[in-house]
Scaffold this motif. Structure first.
Motif, PDB file in Angstrom:
ATOM      1  N   ARG A  95      15.792   8.499   8.184  1.00 54.09           N
ATOM      2  CA  ARG A  95      15.221   7.570   9.165  1.00 54.09           C
ATOM      3  C   ARG A  95      14.619   8.309  10.351  1.00 54.09           C
ATOM      4  O   ARG A  95      13.531   7.988  10.812  1.00 54.09           O
ATOM      5  N   LEU A  96      15.367   9.297  10.850  1.00 54.85           N
ATOM      6  CA  LEU A  96      14.904  10.035  12.026  1.00 54.85           C
ATOM      7  C   LEU A  96      13.640  10.840  11.756  1.00 54.85           C
ATOM      8  O   LEU A  96      12.786  10.978  12.639  1.00 54.85           O
ATOM      9  N   LEU A  97      13.516  11.361  10.546  1.00 59.82           N
ATOM     10  CA  LEU A  97      12.345  12.170  10.207  1.00 59.82           C
ATOM     11  C   LEU A  97      11.251  11.356   9.523  1.00 59.82           C
ATOM     12  O   LEU A  97      10.222  11.904   9.143  1.00 59.82           O
ATOM     13  N   ASP A  98      11.477  10.064   9.375  1.00 59.52           N
ATOM     14  CA  ASP A  98      10.531   9.160   8.710  1.00 59.52           C
ATOM     15  C   ASP A  98      10.184   9.682   7.312  1.00 59.52           C
ATOM     16  O   ASP A  98       9.016   9.842   6.946  1.00 59.52           O
ATOM     17  N   ARG A  99      11.231   9.974   6.554  1.00 60.99           N
ATOM     18  CA  ARG A  99      11.117  10.472   5.187  1.00 60.99           C
ATOM     19  C   ARG A  99      12.014   9.624   4.291  1.00 60.99           C
ATOM     20  O   ARG A  99      12.877   8.897   4.761  1.00 60.99           O
ATOM     21  N   SER A 100      11.844   9.770   2.995  1.00 60.49           N
ATOM     22  CA  SER A 100      12.726   9.064   2.063  1.00 60.49           C
ATOM     23  C   SER A 100      14.040   9.838   1.933  1.00 60.49           C
ATOM     24  O   SER A 100      14.098  11.050   2.186  1.00 60.49           O
ATOM     25  N   SER A 101      15.071   9.125   1.520  1.00 66.61           N
ATOM     26  CA  SER A 101      16.356   9.772   1.274  1.00 66.61           C
ATOM     27  C   SER A 101      16.222  10.826   0.182  1.00 66.61           C
ATOM     28  O   SER A 101      16.842  11.888   0.243  1.00 66.61           O
ATOM     29  N   TYR A 102      15.396  10.524  -0.817  1.00 64.66           N
ATOM     30  CA  TYR A 102      15.171  11.478  -1.903  1.00 64.66           C
ATOM     31  C   TYR A 102      14.575  12.784  -1.361  1.00 64.66           C
ATOM     32  O   TYR A 102      15.018  13.878  -1.722  1.00 64.66           O
ATOM     33  N   THR A 103      13.589  12.669  -0.485  1.00 68.17           N
ATOM     34  CA  THR A 103      12.956  13.859   0.093  1.00 68.17           C
ATOM     35  C   THR A 103      13.975  14.694   0.847  1.00 68.17           C
ATOM     36  O   THR A 103      14.002  15.921   0.717  1.00 68.17           O
ATOM     37  N   ILE A 104      14.826  14.036   1.612  1.00 66.38           N
ATOM     38  CA  ILE A 104      15.860  14.761   2.365  1.00 66.38           C
ATOM     39  C   ILE A 104      16.813  15.459   1.409  1.00 66.38           C
ATOM     40  O   ILE A 104      17.173  16.620   1.609  1.00 66.38           O
ATOM     41  N   THR A 105      17.210  14.775   0.345  1.00 65.94           N
ATOM     42  CA  THR A 105      18.117  15.373  -0.635  1.00 65.94           C
ATOM     43  C   THR A 105      17.493  16.614  -1.265  1.00 65.94           C
ATOM     44  O   THR A 105      18.136  17.671  -1.346  1.00 65.94           O
ATOM     45  N   VAL A 106      16.247  16.506  -1.689  1.00 72.66           N
ATOM     46  CA  VAL A 106      15.562  17.628  -2.341  1.00 72.66           C
ATOM     47  C   VAL A 106      15.479  18.831  -1.406  1.00 72.66           C
ATOM     48  O   VAL A 106      15.811  19.964  -1.780  1.00 72.66           O
ATOM     49  N   ASP A 145       8.857  23.126  10.573  1.00 72.88           N
ATOM     50  CA  ASP A 145       9.532  22.407  11.648  1.00 72.88           C
ATOM     51  C   ASP A 145      10.345  21.231  11.093  1.00 72.88           C
ATOM     52  O   ASP A 145      11.379  20.876  11.649  1.00 72.88           O
ATOM     53  N   ASP A 146       9.918  20.651   9.973  1.00 73.85           N
ATOM     54  CA  ASP A 146      10.711  19.618   9.313  1.00 73.85           C
ATOM     55  C   ASP A 146      12.022  20.216   8.796  1.00 73.85           C
ATOM     56  O   ASP A 146      13.091  19.617   8.931  1.00 73.85           O
ATOM     57  N   GLU A 147      11.920  21.407   8.215  1.00 71.91           N
ATOM     58  CA  GLU A 147      13.117  22.088   7.724  1.00 71.91           C
ATOM     59  C   GLU A 147      14.078  22.376   8.869  1.00 71.91           C
ATOM     60  O   GLU A 147      15.284  22.197   8.733  1.00 71.91           O
ATOM     61  N   GLN A 148      13.530  22.827  10.002  1.00 75.03           N
ATOM     62  CA  GLN A 148      14.386  23.132  11.147  1.00 75.03           C
ATOM     63  C   GLN A 148      15.061  21.865  11.670  1.00 75.03           C
ATOM     64  O   GLN A 148      16.247  21.875  12.001  1.00 75.03           O
ATOM     65  N   MET A 159       0.837  -1.172   0.000  1.00 74.64           N
ATOM     66  CA  MET A 159       0.000   0.000   0.000  1.00 74.64           C
ATOM     67  C   MET A 159       0.889   1.245   0.000  1.00 74.64           C
ATOM     68  O   MET A 159       1.822   1.359   0.793  1.00 74.64           O
ATOM     69  N   ALA A 160       0.625   2.182  -0.872  1.00 72.18           N
ATOM     70  CA  ALA A 160       1.408   3.408  -0.990  1.00 72.18           C
ATOM     71  C   ALA A 160       1.083   4.363   0.154  1.00 72.18           C
ATOM     72  O   ALA A 160      -0.053   4.429   0.616  1.00 72.18           O
ATOM     73  N   ARG A 161       2.097   5.074   0.582  1.00 74.83           N
ATOM     74  CA  ARG A 161       1.912   6.081   1.614  1.00 74.83           C
ATOM     75  C   ARG A 161       1.332   7.350   1.020  1.00 74.83           C
ATOM     76  O   ARG A 161       1.630   7.709  -0.112  1.00 74.83           O
ATOM     77  N   THR A 162       0.552   8.050   1.787  1.00 71.66           N
ATOM     78  CA  THR A 162       0.067   9.357   1.381  1.00 71.66           C
ATOM     79  C   THR A 162       1.160  10.362   1.721  1.00 71.66           C
ATOM     80  O   THR A 162       1.588  10.435   2.877  1.00 71.66           O
ATOM     81  N   PRO A 163       1.621  11.118   0.722  1.00 71.76           N
ATOM     82  CA  PRO A 163       2.685  12.087   1.007  1.00 71.76           C
ATOM     83  C   PRO A 163       2.212  13.131   2.012  1.00 71.76           C
ATOM     84  O   PRO A 163       1.052  13.532   2.013  1.00 71.76           O
ATOM     85  N   ARG A 164       3.119  13.526   2.875  1.00 66.55           N
ATOM     86  CA  ARG A 164       2.777  14.601   3.801  1.00 66.55           C
ATOM     87  C   ARG A 164       3.711  15.767   3.542  1.00 66.55           C
ATOM     88  O   ARG A 164       4.861  15.577   3.144  1.00 66.55           O
TER      89      ARG A 164
END
Length: 75
Positions: free
Chosen positions: A31-42, A11-14, A1-6
């Protein structure tokens, strides 16, 4: 099942800035922010941060860094 993007909010940026400043790499931050590596890179690029891309993470070091930064509960 695909996740719904949030949305990646202020506060995520901070948190990204803080974890980057503490020396965490991209995959660790993801991992700590429960995001994909791609999202962190972007978002790191948008913030002008150069994130260390880690393909193999030393789990022991990761846990020590998480504990000392106060984000142990997220691990």
């Amino acid at each position: 099942m695909a996740r719904t993007p949030r949305p990646f909010e202020e506060d995520d940026e901070q948190q990204l800035r803080d974890l980057h400043g503490q020396g965490f790499g991209r995959d660790q931050i993801a991992r700590l922010l429960d995001r994909s590596s791609y999202t962190i890179t972007v978002h790191a690029e948008k913030l002008g941060l150069a994130v260390l891309i880690t393909s193999v993470v030393d789990t022991g070091l990761f846990l020590i860094m998480a504990k000392t930064s106060g984000v142990v509960g997220a691990v």
